[in-house]
Design an enzyme around this catalytic site. Structure first.
Site, mmCIF file in Angstrom:
data_model
loop_
_atom_site.group_PDB
_atom_site.id
_atom_site.type_symbol
_atom_site.label_atom_id
_atom_site.label_comp_id
_atom_site.label_asym_id
_atom_site.label_seq_id
_atom_site.Cartn_x
_atom_site.Cartn_y
_atom_site.Cartn_z
ATOM 1 N N GLY A 1 0.867 -1.344 -0.016
ATOM 2 C CA GLY A 1 0.466 -0.431 -0.802
ATOM 3 C C GLY A 1 0.725 0.725 0.042
ATOM 4 O O GLY A 1 0.662 1.610 -1.339
ATOM 5 N N ARG A 2 1.804 1.363 1.052
ATOM 6 C CA ARG A 2 2.567 2.668 1.375
ATOM 7 C C ARG A 2 3.515 2.607 0.204
ATOM 8 O O ARG A 2 3.807 4.011 -0.310
ATOM 9 C CB ARG A 2 3.031 2.026 2.561
ATOM 10 C CG ARG A 2 3.618 3.706 3.239
ATOM 11 C CD ARG A 2 4.307 3.643 3.918
ATOM 12 N NE ARG A 2 3.769 2.264 5.588
ATOM 13 C CZ ARG A 2 3.234 3.057 6.600
ATOM 14 N NH1 ARG A 2 2.641 4.564 6.893
ATOM 15 N NH2 ARG A 2 2.265 2.666 7.255
ATOM 16 N N CYS B 1 -9.334 22.045 17.472
ATOM 17 C CA CYS B 1 -9.402 22.270 19.237
ATOM 18 C C CYS B 1 -9.489 21.239 19.631
ATOM 19 O O CYS B 1 -10.051 20.166 20.532
ATOM 20 C CB CYS B 1 -11.119 22.714 19.729
ATOM 21 S SG CYS B 1 -11.089 23.252 21.431
#
Ligand code: LLP
Length: 427
Positions: A283-284, A350
């Site tokens: 994948g990567r 946040c």
């Protein structure tokens, strides 16, 4: 400056992706923005084909599920490792042939089995327990299933603990000592044909030795299966090859991986008198370095340290927050300038943990600068969320000096998608 990344360069103090100025892209499409080089993507697949001319390569769709990218990978001859019904849907839409899809998963529902059976794709069975309900689903549909067994090889590669998947204690696979027995059970089940073994030891692995160890273990199990009268048509060694995120921390190439595992695979197959297909599930190492994520600087704040607050947070790129991952930062609007000031790059979310890059020495930043996070093509957009009311970013594909939008940015209406207001609450 960009090492082996031939698709990136600095020109007139700007970052270029292939022939396109990153600043023009930011202006036209807005930020945050994922930008992928098609040339690099095709090159990465070719590197795998060269290193493993006789193996089947299945792209792990979880790394990047964008249809245009999947389509290019299908054109380049990649199959697909899918881990959900949704990923199967994407693989089929992209045109991946059914005999080049493997449906993986440690927690498949009956619906998942039915979808895989209907599509006629092979499945990797994760447990003895799954085998028994698969058998019921096969009986109820009358459709046969070719299966591999997911092996838990008990191998511990050096990587982030959250992405090491072949440890004895991990949730994946059947303990390696019990696989041959499960294989025998499956051989006696009507409609089920066990065709091979599958493992995946983890992700972002920078040493080839654990792959060699895994291959040896897989061949030990293959030998037990053969001795017991079974047939092994496929050995799937999974994905996991790491990439160079940190300058000066090089990663092995597909051909280094081939040198580590092919001699073991070939010699042990010869000893056993079998000639299974080798499968890989990268994948990567196929998509990560094809893509940069552009993000605009909103505020540069001097506090007890310098903060550059940008418009992408862990909603857009979750890896630094989840795994303390390093993504190299280039200032796309000052690509040739002196690195002189230290900044911590933070997002708009946040939460204190919304840090994309810590203590990076960069050119002096000001509001309006555009930063590029490199190597964002794997587990980047695919893990993006709308947290804190942030629509997901757009994606652009670069082909030479042309840019094509392959996913438009979500607008606020995306935050409402699927929501229903009970009439009694109407205003
Ligand atoms: N095959 C299986 C069965 C997998 O579980 C995975 C990844 C792959 C192949 C592809 O592995 P790769 O070549 O990409 O290393 N979100 C994390 C990575 C999770 C990997 C999960 N499994 C990250 O951002 O680092």
């Amino acid at each position: 400056m960009f090492g082996t990344k031939a698709h990136l360069r600095a020109e007139n103090d700007h970052l270029f992706i292939e022939g396109v100025d990153a600043l023009d892209l930011a202006k036209e499409y807005g930020t945050p923005l994922y930008v992928t080089s098609e040339a690099r993507l095709r090159q990465n697949v070719q590197n795998y084909h060269k290193a493993f001319p006789d193996a089947d390569k299945y792209f792990a769709i979880k790394a990047n599920g964008s249809l245009a990218i999947l389509r290019i990978l299908a054109q380049e001859g990649m199959g697909a490792d899918v881990f959900s019904g949704g990923e199967l849907y994407l693989a089929r839409l992209a045109g991946v042939p059914q005999d080049k899809i493997l449906y993986n998963g440690n927690s498949k529902s009956v619906r998942d089995h039915l979808m895989a059976l209907e599509a006629g794709v092979r499945m990797s069975v994760d447990s003895r327990e799954e085998l028994s309900y698969l058998s019921r689903n096969v009986a109820s549909t009358g459709k046969g299933a070719k299966i591999l067994f997911r092996v838990n090889p008990d191998i511990s590669p050096a990587t982030h603990p959250k992405i090491a998947t072949g440890l004895k204690t991990s949730k994946f696979g059947i303990p390696f000592g019990q696989v041959a027995e499960a294989y025998m059970v499956a051989m006696d089940l009507p409609g089920i044909e066990p065709v091979g073994l599958h493992c995946h030891i983890g992700s972002q692995i920078l040493d080839t030795a654990p792959f060699a160890e895994a291959m040896d273990r897989m061949m030990d199990i293959a030998s037990e299966v053969i001795k017991a009268g079974g047939d092994i048509k496929t050995i799937d060694i999974g994905g996991g090859l790491g990439i160079q995120y940190i300058p000066d921390t090089p990663a092995p190439s597909p051909s280094d991986l081939a040198s580590a595992i092919l001699p073991i695979f070939k010699s042990r197959c010869k000893e056993l008198g079998i000639s299974p297909m080798l499968n890989l599930e990268p994948g990567r190492s196929i998509v990560a370095d094809t893509t940069v994520m552009l993000t605009g600087v909103n505020v540069v704040k001097k506090a007890h340290q310098n903060f550059a607050a940008v418009d992408a947070g862990f909603n857009a790129l979750a890896r630094p927050m989840l795994y303390d991952s390093y993504h190299h930062v280039v200032v796309a609007s000052k690509a040739s300038q002196k690195l002189e000031e230290k900044y911590t790059v933070v997002g708009p979310i946040c939460e204190t943990g919304d840090i994309l890059a810590k203590d990076r020495t960069l050119p002096k930043l000001e509001s309006g600068d555009i930063l590029a996070f490199l190597d964002a093509g794997a587990y980047g957009f695919s893990m993006a969320s709308q947290y804190n009311g942030n629509p997901r970013p757009a994606e652009v594909l670069i082909n030479g000096d042309k840019a094509e939008l392959i996913r438009r940015a979500e607008d606020y209406s995306a935050l409402l998608q699927g929501q229903r207001m009970p009439p009694r609450l109407l205003w």
